[in-house]
Write a protein that holds these residues in place. Structure first.
Motif, PDB file in Angstrom:
ATOM      1  N   UNK A   1      32.082  50.743  -2.209  1.00  0.00           N
ATOM      2  CA  UNK A   1      30.964  49.979  -1.691  1.00  0.00           C
ATOM      3  C   UNK A   1      31.105  49.768  -0.101  1.00  0.00           C
ATOM      4  N   UNK A   2      32.404  49.559   0.310  1.00  0.00           N
ATOM      5  CA  UNK A   2      32.508  49.583   1.693  1.00  0.00           C
ATOM      6  C   UNK A   2      32.305  50.820   2.696  1.00  0.00           C
ATOM      7  N   UNK A   3      32.613  52.017   1.862  1.00  0.00           N
ATOM      8  CA  UNK A   3      32.125  53.204   2.658  1.00  0.00           C
ATOM      9  C   UNK A   3      30.590  53.399   2.638  1.00  0.00           C
ATOM     10  N   UNK A   4      29.978  53.200   1.454  1.00  0.00           N
ATOM     11  CA  UNK A   4      28.348  53.373   1.238  1.00  0.00           C
ATOM     12  C   UNK A   4      27.992  52.528   2.118  1.00  0.00           C
ATOM     13  N   UNK A   5      28.181  51.182   2.462  1.00  0.00           N
ATOM     14  CA  UNK A   5      27.236  50.442   3.053  1.00  0.00           C
ATOM     15  C   UNK A   5      27.900  50.747   4.609  1.00  0.00           C
ATOM     16  N   UNK A   6      28.969  50.904   5.082  1.00  0.00           N
ATOM     17  CA  UNK A   6      29.502  50.956   6.340  1.00  0.00           C
ATOM     18  C   UNK A   6      28.745  52.361   6.910  1.00  0.00           C
ATOM     19  N   UNK A   7      28.788  53.537   6.410  1.00  0.00           N
ATOM     20  CA  UNK A   7      28.275  54.748   6.734  1.00  0.00           C
ATOM     21  C   UNK A   7      26.757  54.654   6.699  1.00  0.00           C
ATOM     22  N   UNK A   8      26.426  54.178   5.719  1.00  0.00           N
ATOM     23  CA  UNK A   8      24.750  54.161   5.228  1.00  0.00           C
ATOM     24  C   UNK A   8      24.077  53.250   6.539  1.00  0.00           C
ATOM     25  N   UNK A   9      24.678  52.091   6.961  1.00  0.00           N
ATOM     26  CA  UNK A   9      24.358  51.195   7.916  1.00  0.00           C
ATOM     27  C   UNK A   9      24.176  51.785   9.235  1.00  0.00           C
ATOM     28  N   UNK A  10      25.495  52.549   9.569  1.00  0.00           N
ATOM     29  CA  UNK A  10      25.674  53.082  10.789  1.00  0.00           C
ATOM     30  C   UNK A  10      24.462  54.278  10.937  1.00  0.00           C
ATOM     31  N   UNK A  11      24.499  55.125  10.001  1.00  0.00           N
ATOM     32  CA  UNK A  11      23.437  56.304  10.053  1.00  0.00           C
ATOM     33  C   UNK A  11      21.872  55.906  10.137  1.00  0.00           C
ATOM     34  N   UNK A  12      21.818  54.592   9.638  1.00  0.00           N
ATOM     35  CA  UNK A  12      20.236  53.897   9.676  1.00  0.00           C
ATOM     36  C   UNK A  12      20.334  53.546  11.277  1.00  0.00           C
ATOM     37  N   UNK A  13      21.101  52.880  11.713  1.00  0.00           N
ATOM     38  CA  UNK A  13      21.072  52.436  13.090  1.00  0.00           C
ATOM     39  C   UNK A  13      21.004  53.514  13.913  1.00  0.00           C
ATOM     40  N   UNK A  14      21.837  54.668  13.717  1.00  0.00           N
ATOM     41  CA  UNK A  14      21.656  55.865  14.578  1.00  0.00           C
ATOM     42  C   UNK A  14      20.376  56.332  14.635  1.00  0.00           C
ATOM     43  N   UNK A  15      19.894  56.367  13.502  1.00  0.00           N
ATOM     44  CA  UNK A  15      18.511  57.220  13.369  1.00  0.00           C
ATOM     45  C   UNK A  15      17.328  56.287  14.066  1.00  0.00           C
TER      46      UNK A  15
END
Length: 470
Positions: free
Chosen positions: A226-240
């Motif tokens: 859950x931590x990995x999915x949320x952390x990476x997912x949020x970062x990638x969305x913010x970067x995009x």
């Protein structure tokens, strides 16, 4: 095409491994890396070219895997990972036979002697297990798999990524490959279980063996997912979202970091998110099969008792509301997203009767339509709003409605609008009416209620569907 004899395969193994200098096994000079690339190309030529198609030997696979684990360049880790994936597709360890006639049942073929990157089982000696942490072995045991994911959870945002360290990228690809191996083993086994109801097919899967290992913290592993999915997912969305604005701090971060590594981090980050999601979906499919086997009386005490992943996710979303939005955005599997949302709601609004461990009586209207009907009641809406908050309700309803529509459209496209497999339950028109009714009820409770953007979109879509079908 005839398969090469053991003598020929032995000669191929000797010739390809001779490219690697044993004395350079732990060194990372330019010459040593060139030899590793040449070795990978030699294995590809010996195993994947149309005129050869010879499965690699155990030692050849082990050598490729060590390059993936301990390579120090993007070229080495990407080439070795790609080769391993191609070899697994060409020479699967577990597969179902294609029945010549539709009336003939499938058979599950398991190549027991095939190489695997995992060290599993209780009969593994301490010396064999120790290779999981040794440069001369490199195989992964259950605790090692968890440690790998823990490392990714800690580096699930770009701020913790060091430009000069390719180890993070290597671990991302390694995790992606390991999940691919688990998928190749679990999917045919689970399919065979659904056809035969023989629980041993799933019980003996590598995924189940890892999750049941007493040497690994199962809940910790799932929480790290859950931590990995949320952390990476949020970062990638913010970067995009930040890319178009050159003045943002996030873009400035990238300007100060090696372009190739930064680009690789973004690409591998997306791969890691996909692999994490795939692992979580497989675990939930396993939980579902185990629950079914349990109700049929096919499980034993040896199978143990494990908290279903869906419940662990619900607890994590309950304890930390900040990850609710990132999780719903990153968790893209509509079937299980809807199941999680429905269970999350019923955790607070339903009062199920006492049920036995193996009771197969369904819960009271435990569907998305049932959730909407319940929340449209003013007393239920007031109670659940107090428990989880208005913002959370908006997010859950919007994402649940989106998943419901996706599943309904998919099933209608397959000609199965009334299939029992439709998790959402109820008709599209009925669900659209109930969704609008819920938000009308919430507005009556709070005259100053501000509807979130995602909820407005869901209401608009529901109203549009109703207008077209009226």
């Amino acid at each position: 095409m005839e398969k090469p004899s053991s003598g020929v395969r032995g000669a191929i193994e000797a010739n390809t491994l001779a490219i690697l200098d044993a004395s350079e096994a732990t060194k990372h000079t330019r010459d040593a890396d060139d030899d590793r690339i040449a070795f990978l190309e030699a294995v590809r030529a010996a195993s994947l070219l149309p005129e050869n198609k010879s499965p690699p030997t155990f030692k050849m696979c082990e050598a490729i895997f060590k390059i993936l684990r301990f390579g120090n360049s993007l070229e080495l880790i990407t080439t070795s990972c790609q080769l391993l994936n191609e070899l697994d597709l060409e020479f699967p360890r577990v597969y179902m036979t294609n029945a010549s006639e539709s009336s003939m049942p499938h058979e599950l073929v398991v190549l027991q002697e095939a190489w695997s990157p995992f060290v599993l089982g209780t009969d593994i000696s301490d010396s064999e297990r120790a290779t999981a942490y040794d440069l001369t072995g490199g195989l992964i045991d259950p605790p090692g798999f968890h440690l790998l994911l823990q490392g990714l959870a800690e580096v699930s945002d770009f701020e913790n990524f060091q430009a000069s360290d390719t180890k993070v990228l290597s671990n991302m690809l390694l995790f992606h490959y390991l999940v691919s191996v688990l998928e190749g083993d679990f999917v045919p086994r689970n399919q065979m279980y659904t056809e035969s109801m023989i629980w041993s097919f799933v019980r003996e899967s590598s995924l189940n063996t890892i999750l049941c290992s007493r040497k690994m913290n199962y809940k910790g592993l799932m929480k790290d997912c859950v931590t990995t999915l949320c952390g990476l997912g949020q970062y990638l969305a913010e970067y995009d979202n930040a890319v178009p604005y050159s003045g943002t701090s996030m873009v400035k971060q990238h300007e100060a970091i090696d372009t190739a590594l930064a680009t690789a981090f973004l690409h591998f980050g997306r791969i890691t998110c996909a692999a994490t999601l795939k692992l979580m979906v497989m675990v939930m499919e396993l939980d579902s099969s185990k629950k079914n086997a349990d109700m049929l009386g096919h499980t034993t005490r040896a199978d143990g008792v494990r908290t279903p992943l869906a419940e662990i996710i619900q607890d994590e979303l309950t304890y930390d509301k900040n990850i609710l939005s990132p999780f719903l955005q990153a968790f893209k599997d509509s079937k299980w997203k809807l199941e999680i949302i429905v269970q999350f709601f019923w955790k607070y609004i339903s009062k199920p009767s006492v049920r036995t461990r193996r009771s197969n009586v369904p819960a009271e209207d435990a569907t998305f339509s049932g959730v909407l009907k319940c929340i449209s009641n003013s007393s239920s809406a007031k109670s659940i709003t107090k428990k989880i908050g208005t913002h959370a309700i908006h997010l859950l309803l919007a994402h649940g409605f989106q998943a419901f529509l996706f599943l309904s459209t998919k099933q209608m496209g397959e000609g199965l609008p009334d299939s029992k497999e439709q998790l959402a339950g109820g008709s599209v028109v009925e669900t659209c009416k109930n969704l609008i009714s819920v938000f009308n009820c919430l507005r009556k409770l709070d005259k100053q209620l501000e509807i979130s953007s995602c909820a407005k979109e869901a209401i608009f879509v529901a109203a549009t569907i109703l207008s077209k079908r009226s």
